[in-house]
Design a protein around this motif. Sequence first.
Motif, PDB file in Angstrom:
ATOM      1  N   LYS A 121       0.833  -1.198  -0.071  1.00 45.08           N
ATOM      2  CA  LYS A 121       0.043  -0.346   0.007  1.00 45.08           C
ATOM      3  C   LYS A 121       0.575   0.839   0.203  1.00 45.08           C
ATOM      4  CE  LYS A 121      -3.165   2.561   3.347  1.00 45.08           C
ATOM      5  NZ  LYS A 121      -3.918   2.477   4.204  1.00 45.08           N
ATOM      6  N   VAL A 155      -5.177   5.852  -3.110  1.00 39.39           N
ATOM      7  CA  VAL A 155      -5.179   4.738  -2.221  1.00 39.39           C
ATOM      8  C   VAL A 155      -6.009   4.903  -1.721  1.00 39.39           C
ATOM      9  CG1 VAL A 155      -4.061   2.754  -1.354  1.00 39.39           C
ATOM     10  CG2 VAL A 155      -3.424   3.578  -3.326  1.00 39.39           C
ATOM     11  N   GLU A 211      -8.977   2.329  -2.365  1.00 36.83           N
ATOM     12  CA  GLU A 211      -9.092   1.074  -1.152  1.00 36.83           C
ATOM     13  C   GLU A 211     -10.765   1.074   0.072  1.00 36.83           C
ATOM     14  OE1 GLU A 211      -6.087  -0.219   2.614  1.00 36.83           O
ATOM     15  OE2 GLU A 211      -6.523   1.499   2.508  1.00 36.83           O
TER      16      GLU A 211
END
Length: 253
Positions: A121, A155, A211
Amino acid sequence: MANLSMDSCGSKCLKYFIAVFNFFFFVGGLLLAGFAGYEAFNPSSTLNQMIMSLNAPILKDGLYILMAVGLFLAMISFFGCWGALGENRCLLITYLTFVLLIFILQMVGIIISLVKYKQVKETMIYDLNHNSSRFGPAYLAAVSALEMKFHCCGVTGPNNYKTIPVSCYPTTHNVKRRSASSTTGATSSLAPATTMATTMPLGEPYPDGCEAVIRPYLYAAGGVAIGILLIEVMVMIFTCCLISAIQKGYEIV
């Protein structure tokens, strides 16, 4: 023949359950291999054209791997089906060994994914922030497509970018749709979507990161993975019972 703690009816049920179960997996493996092979070797297929447009050979390698996995799955299922119907201990032991190895590999993969998730990530956020990618040239294009599909940005949010791309803005998508619907043979009164995106005010970017948007899909995939692991455990137990019954010698059908 020796009397077993598991009666003949139970042994027969195990035998046919394992055979039918593996027959469906055999067909599924062949279908998976056929689909992956078609998409990999057919230049006119949609997926092949998308891979070529993204200039991402690693995705095509993924199709080859998927085809190999399908063939491997079909081979293992053939061992299980034939071994159960033919009451062949050697084939059933081979089948059980393969299923156990797959189970162990899946567990290792899940553990590695959980341990490395934070690191991956952070790497993804770094690449977005620096407009580069160590994952290959298709990464940034895939992220843009994901943002436009799920209406998200980055993200964890827009702050992942130094310069927020147009794929994070809803105005860009509306312009593209209007431009596509207005070009019907006659000259469109709208400029191309790419031009419009640079000249029109874009407004506010999507506040949510991708995400958070795709997390429910990840949970669903995790649930499916757990279900598959439980099925594999059940199949291994049943296979061990059938091998034991064959070893002791129950009545042959």
